[in-house]
Design an enzyme around this catalytic site. Structure first.
Site, PDB file in Angstrom:
ATOM      1  N   CYS A  31      47.847  33.276  38.707  1.00 53.16           N
ATOM      2  CA  CYS A  31      47.536  32.790  37.356  1.00 53.16           C
ATOM      3  C   CYS A  31      46.914  33.900  36.512  1.00 53.16           C
ATOM      4  CB  CYS A  31      46.588  31.600  37.488  1.00 53.16           C
ATOM      5  SG  CYS A  31      45.759  31.105  35.979  1.00 53.16           S
ATOM      6  N   CYS A  34      43.555  33.135  34.913  1.00 54.08           N
ATOM      7  CA  CYS A  34      42.524  33.098  35.973  1.00 54.08           C
ATOM      8  C   CYS A  34      42.024  34.507  36.266  1.00 54.08           C
ATOM      9  CB  CYS A  34      43.090  32.498  37.254  1.00 54.08           C
ATOM     10  SG  CYS A  34      43.650  30.792  37.107  1.00 54.08           S
TER      11      CYS A  34
END
Length: 101
Positions: A31, A34
């Site tokens: 991600c 993230c």
């Protein structure tokens, strides 16, 4: 203090019974947002000894992701005394993350 990796086995001890508020980061290595938030959370963990930062890899801990209703990552959840006090999905700047606490 460094962020703590949270899993099913240590969740109760590290989060529910924590003597400090816990900032949980639901994330995954694939991600992009993230990976942007990760270093910010590392900074917060180093600067703020009054809180605990926990990281939950949703790929490795799907049960915890379901328990918290994670639909998008990163998702940040603040818990105090075993209760969710705030949560937000998506990448956030440091000031907004600190405001959640």
């Amino acid at each position: 203090m460094n962020p703590v990796n949270i899993n099913q086995n240590n969740f109760s001890e590290e989060v529910v019974r924590s003597d400090r508020p816990v900032l949980l980061d639901f994330w995954a290595p694939w991600c992009g947002p993230c990976r942007m938030v990760g270093p910010v959370l590392d900074e917060i963990a180093q600067e703020r000894t009054d809180i605990k930062v926990g990281k939950i890899n949703v790929d490795e801990q799907p049960e915890l992701a379901v328990q918290f209703g994670v639909m998008a990552i990163p998702m940040l959840v603040v818990m105090k005394d075993g209760q969710v006090t705030s949560q937000a999905a998506g990448a956030r700047p440091k000031a907004q993350i600190l405001a959640m606490l």
